[in-house]
Design a protein around this motif. Structure first.
Motif, PDB file in Angstrom:
ATOM      1  N   THR A   1       0.853  -1.183   0.000  1.00 32.87           N
ATOM      2  CA  THR A   1       0.000   0.000   0.000  1.00 32.87           C
ATOM      3  C   THR A   1       0.886   1.229   0.000  1.00 32.87           C
ATOM      4  O   THR A   1       1.971   1.205   0.580  1.00 32.87           O
ATOM      5  N   PRO A   2       0.453   2.289  -0.685  1.00 35.04           N
ATOM      6  CA  PRO A   2       1.269   3.501  -0.677  1.00 35.04           C
ATOM      7  C   PRO A   2       1.485   4.018   0.745  1.00 35.04           C
ATOM      8  O   PRO A   2       2.572   4.421   1.100  1.00 35.04           O
ATOM      9  N   ASN A   3       0.435   3.984   1.565  1.00 33.95           N
ATOM     10  CA  ASN A   3       0.555   4.404   2.961  1.00 33.95           C
ATOM     11  C   ASN A   3      -0.670   3.941   3.731  1.00 33.95           C
ATOM     12  O   ASN A   3      -1.585   3.349   3.166  1.00 33.95           O
ATOM     13  N   LEU A   4      -0.683   4.232   5.038  1.00 33.28           N
ATOM     14  CA  LEU A   4      -1.798   3.774   5.875  1.00 33.28           C
ATOM     15  C   LEU A   4      -3.081   4.544   5.594  1.00 33.28           C
ATOM     16  O   LEU A   4      -4.152   4.139   6.013  1.00 33.28           O
ATOM     17  N   GLN A   5      -2.949   5.674   4.904  1.00 28.53           N
ATOM     18  CA  GLN A   5      -4.134   6.511   4.676  1.00 28.53           C
ATOM     19  C   GLN A   5      -4.903   6.117   3.412  1.00 28.53           C
ATOM     20  O   GLN A   5      -5.927   6.708   3.100  1.00 28.53           O
ATOM     21  N   THR A   6      -4.397   5.135   2.677  1.00 25.44           N
ATOM     22  CA  THR A   6      -5.071   4.744   1.443  1.00 25.44           C
ATOM     23  C   THR A   6      -6.356   3.989   1.769  1.00 25.44           C
ATOM     24  O   THR A   6      -6.341   3.075   2.578  1.00 25.44           O
ATOM     25  N   PRO A   7      -7.481   4.382   1.158  1.00 25.10           N
ATOM     26  CA  PRO A   7      -8.722   3.622   1.379  1.00 25.10           C
ATOM     27  C   PRO A   7      -8.513   2.164   0.959  1.00 25.10           C
ATOM     28  O   PRO A   7      -7.900   1.904  -0.080  1.00 25.10           O
ATOM     29  N   VAL A   8      -9.009   1.224   1.760  1.00 18.82           N
ATOM     30  CA  VAL A   8      -8.728  -0.182   1.472  1.00 18.82           C
ATOM     31  C   VAL A   8      -9.314  -0.625   0.138  1.00 18.82           C
ATOM     32  O   VAL A   8      -8.825  -1.568  -0.467  1.00 18.82           O
ATOM     33  N   ARG A   9     -10.336   0.068  -0.340  1.00 18.74           N
ATOM     34  CA  ARG A   9     -10.916  -0.367  -1.609  1.00 18.74           C
ATOM     35  C   ARG A   9      -9.932  -0.177  -2.759  1.00 18.74           C
ATOM     36  O   ARG A   9     -10.074  -0.764  -3.815  1.00 18.74           O
TER      37      ARG A   9
END
Lengths: 324, 535
Positions: free
Chosen positions: B410-418
């Motif tokens: 994931t790019p970062n923890l703030q990326t929406p899981v969808r």
């Protein structure tokens, strides 16, 4: 014959909803829940009335031409609203419910403005209301006749039914209808099958809005025959949306449904004539009956739960091809 | 003349990125006339993306596509049809409400008047030619998965496709259906069609393909002749490094009765008997595997235990490990058992029962697609703490741990899981449930769609839980994994328990037989050659 009068009145009144719901069904079949229908019907009515007014003021035009131009103007007004709605929801993919409600609020406001300017007395001449009423005479050409008979209905009654039947045939029997339903059920599937989803959504929404707008013109010019009628057009719009659910997204059922809605809505005014006295509160309560039966239909179809009676599967969902 | 020497389809230097993630980089591929080419690769290796570009779903950032030696531009599915390319997607692109024939004719503009009867007739002809059995007027929502797949294949054949791309066609099929599909594919090949089949399953690659193209991390590694390959040589190319195919399975120690299910029965939404007199016991400290063809009642069984699905009859009794502390041996006495059917899903959760995964709907039931990883982790902890204000630091730390430990891309923890790929979504979900220290952990298809390395990470997590005394219920689809991971194996067959086996003793054939044997009248008795002679 009092009862026959009631039936004919219900039938004629229902045509308002028939236009609205036929238009909305076509739109919803493309997967777009257009809650702007009340606003669109208002704007359509206003544009149609404006055109009729101008045509009548212009002088010696043949009545059939005035009628056609009136219809075209109403359709065009609705179609423009539909174009705006499509641009927002298809191209910009904004939320359909929010956009639709905004269209209604905007449309009703615009309607009031247009009617206010229409009714305003110009400085140099007689009131435009006169043209307006003259337009009404032409407008019902060529069928308008005796009250208490079917012939009393103007041409738009039959036009409305014809549009519903044609819409039904197109939806169920043609390739275009198959593709349109596919877009509303699953745009990704339709896209993969090579159908231009965006074009179908735009065209269906614009045509649907145009048809619904004719309902606005019909209600104001034909059924009510009074410019004051624009004040109640919003309620007619919501009932049209309810009729879509009542008729299970089928235009041919909508013909029957519109009659039921018409009958239920005018029941309150006929009850005293039939010898049942009702007060104002009760009569308003009776006018909610179309909504009550819509809820009943929802309950029944939910219990029966047949896939065929459900709304288009992708109704209200924006489509974006590269969405993973 | 060129037509006979040039390959049916050739890709040169194809690249495609989604945001910062490179799905394909500089891929070359060649499909010859009248061959079956297997496209092999781990999940996320870019197989489907690559094929979607050939089918016109995506448009490549860079590179060229040649059909019969001529360079072409495929910018929409319509273009793909024009070049006689047809793709059968993994998730069927069918409209439930339409009949088979309506789906097949959808989007076809051949200039003729639309007449569904003629379409029905043509569909029947094509079906007969390749040996499909189908009723063109049947609605899709009344069809089985393999019937739907048949419709998908007929759809591209109806359009006259010469190049067929099948994305993991066997994932949803039983072994019998798979062998039938392969027969049909061989008939098509004999008919001159060129076929690409995307798959994970090595034995199928070896069984059906002429050549194998291997993708790894979006790059083309090699194309080899199937006849010269073995499972291990292909695996090596696919994963890049040797992956131990052995799952460490400890002998269960100190097992305690944790869950007693008896005579559980229930119907599904369509009124079908989906659970039929199911009884079993799950023990803390062991992994109970559940095998069965998709839709045999696995989902309803797990949801019944979790309190989401309400069964019609039967008992679900739970032995709370918090209450039987000094009670060794066989766990608690019967009086200590808690009837889960009288509890709400929330109360069941608080007892330590965790349902980690519902396959059909990993976003819908487990995670909120538009929220980021931290927020999704918080869905399990937001009730903690004395105030209404939420503590975000702890969940953020946990989210970071899950990302690090399970290798979530994931790019970062703030990326929406969808926005994450399916496999990464699964890792977040499983990681979160395990982090909450359950006493009964139910995992349904936790490795579906995951690559081999992440799958092993999940197996290790489950084994750790088992070592900690957790009762693990593992619903799986890969029999090899079920046999290697489980201590005992429960086989579900049309909602009934057709056997509870010792996973160390039994064989794949035995499990397969219990999964597929019919206890009612068989709906298709014609093809019973594999396994029919047993019993």
């Amino acid at each position: 014959m009092l009862f026959l009068d009631f039936l004919i009145n219900a039938f004629a009144f229902g045509i308002t909803f028939l236009y609205g719901s036929t238009g909305e069904i076509i739109t919803e079949k493309a997967g777009h829940l257009n809650l702007g229908i009340p606003g669109i019907m208002g704007v359509g009515g206003a544009c149609g009335c404006a055109a009729l007014n101008i045509m009548c003021a212009a002088g010696n035009l043949p009545p059939w031409l005035i009628v056609i131009i009136g219809l075209l103007a109403a359709f065009a007004g609705g179609a423009l609203m539909g174009l705006l709605y499509s641009f927002l929801t298809v191209t910009l993919r904004s939320n359909q419910n929010v956009t639709g409600l905004a269209m209604t609020i905007f449309g009703i406001g615009l309607t009031k403005y247009l009617f206010y300017t229409l009714a305003k007395k110009p400085a140099n001449s007689e009131t435009p209301v006169i043209h307006y009423l003259k337009a009404l005479d032409y407008y019902r050409f060529p069928f308008a006749g005796q009250k208490s008979s079917l012939v009393y209905c103007g041409i738009m009654v039959f036009l409305g039914i014809a549009i519903a039947i044609v819409a039904s045939i197109i939806l169920t029997r043609t390739r275009v209808g198959l593709h349109l339903r596919a877009v509303g059920e699953s745009p990704a599937t339709a896209d993969a099958a090579g159908i231009n989803v965006t074009r179908y959504k735009y065209v269906a929404t614009i045509i649907g809005s145009g048809i619904a707008a004719l309902g606005g013109l019909f209600y104001i010019m034909d059924y009510q025959g009074s410019q004051e009628a624009y004040l109640s057009i919003e309620a007619m719009g919501w009932l049209s949306v309810a009729l879509v659910i009542f008729s299970l997204w089928r235009p041919y059922l909508s013909i029957i449904g519109s009659f039921v809605f018409g009958a239920l809505f005018i029941l309150a005014s006929y009850l005293p004539v039939f010898g049942v006295s009702v007060n104002m509160a009760t009569s308003n309560l009776i006018k909610t009956l179309p909504y009550v039966v819509t809820i009943l239909v929802l309950i029944v179809t939910s219990i029966i739960n047949r896939r065929e009676n459900q709304p288009p599967a992708s109704l209200g969902v924006s489509y974006f091809r590269e969405d993973r | 003349m060129d037509q006979f020497t040039a390959p049916a389809l050739m890709l040169r230097g194809i690249s495609k990125s989604f945001g910062s993630i490179k799905a394909n980089s500089n891929v070359d591929l060649e499909l010859r006339h009248g061959e079956i080419l297997a496209l092999l690769g781990e999940n996320g290796s870019g197989k489907t993306t690559l094929m979607n570009m050939v089918a016109g779903i995506y448009y490549p950032d860079d590179g060229q596509i040649f059909i019969d030696g001529e360079e072409v531009v495929i910018s929409s599915p319509k273009d793909a049809f024009k070049y006689k390319i047809g793709m059968i997607h993994q998730h069927f692109k069918l409209i439930d409400l339409f009949s088979a024939a309506e789906n097949i004719v959808l989007g076809v503009k051949d200039g003729t008047r639309y007449n569904i009867r003629e379409v029905n007739e043509r569909v029947r002809q094509i079906a007969d030619r390749y040996g499909f059995i189908i009723d063109p007027t049947q609605k899709i929502h009344e069809m089985s998965v393999s019937q739907k797949q048949t419709v998908e294949i007929l759809k591209v054949l109806y359009r006259g496709a010469d190049i067929l791309i099948l994305d993991e066609p066997t994932a949803v099929l039983t072994p019998q259906e798979t062998s039938k599909l392969f027969e049909v594919l061989r008939k098509m090949k004999a008919d001159g069609k060129s076929i690409i089949i995307i798959t994970h399953k090595l034995h199928e690659v070896l069984a059906i393909s002429d050549r194998v193209a291997v993708l790894r991390k979006g790059e083309h590694i090699a194309t080899v002749n199937t006849a010269e390959s073995t499972e291990s040589s292909l695996t090596e190319m696919m994963v890049g490094k040797k992956v131990t195919l052995n799952i460490d399975r400890a002998i269960p120690e100190n097992i305690r009765r944790r869950l007693v299910v008896s005579s559980l029965s229930g119907k599904n939404e369509d009124g079908m008997q989906i659970l039929d007199n199911v009884s079993f016991t799950a023990f803390g400290g062991e992994i109970l595997g559940i095998a069965g063809i998709a839709g045999s009642g696995q989902r309803e069984l797990l949801e019944a235990i979790a309190g989401i699905y309400v069964p019609e009859a039967g008992e679900i009794l739970y032995a709370d490990p918090g209450r039987d502390g000094d009670n060794d041996g066989n766990g608690s006495s019967d009086s200590d058992l808690i009837d889960l059917r009288k509890k709400t899903p929330m109360q069941i959760r608080e007892l330590g029962v965790r349902l980690s995964f519902v396959p059909e709907d990993r976003l819908g039931m487990g995670l909120v697609g538009s929220m980021d990883i931290t927020d999704n982790v918080m869905l399990r902890s937001y009730r903690n703490g004395p105030f209404s204000l939420l503590d975000r630091n702890q969940p953020r730390q946990l989210a970071q741990d899950i990302v690090n430990d399970l290798g979530v891309v994931t790019p970062n923890l703030q990326t929406p899981v969808r926005r994450l790929s399916g496999g990464n979504v699964q890792k977040v979900l499983v990681g979160r449930e395990i982090a909450s220290a359950p006493s009964l952990l139910m995992a349904a298809y936790p490795v579906r769609g995951l690559d081999i390395n992440s799958s092993y990470a999940i197996y290790n997590l489950l084994n750790e839980q088992k070592a900690n005394g957790v009762a693990v219920i593992f619903v799986g689809e890969d029999l090899d994994v079920l046999l290697a991971l489980s201590d005992r194996l429960l086989v579900l067959n049309s909602g009934r328990v057709s056997g509870i086996l010792d996973a160390r003793q039994t064989t794949k054939e035995e499990v397969g037989f219990l999964m597929t044997k019919s206890h009612d009248a068989p709906d298709d008795g014609s093809d019973k050659k594999d396994g029919g002679e047993r019993q």
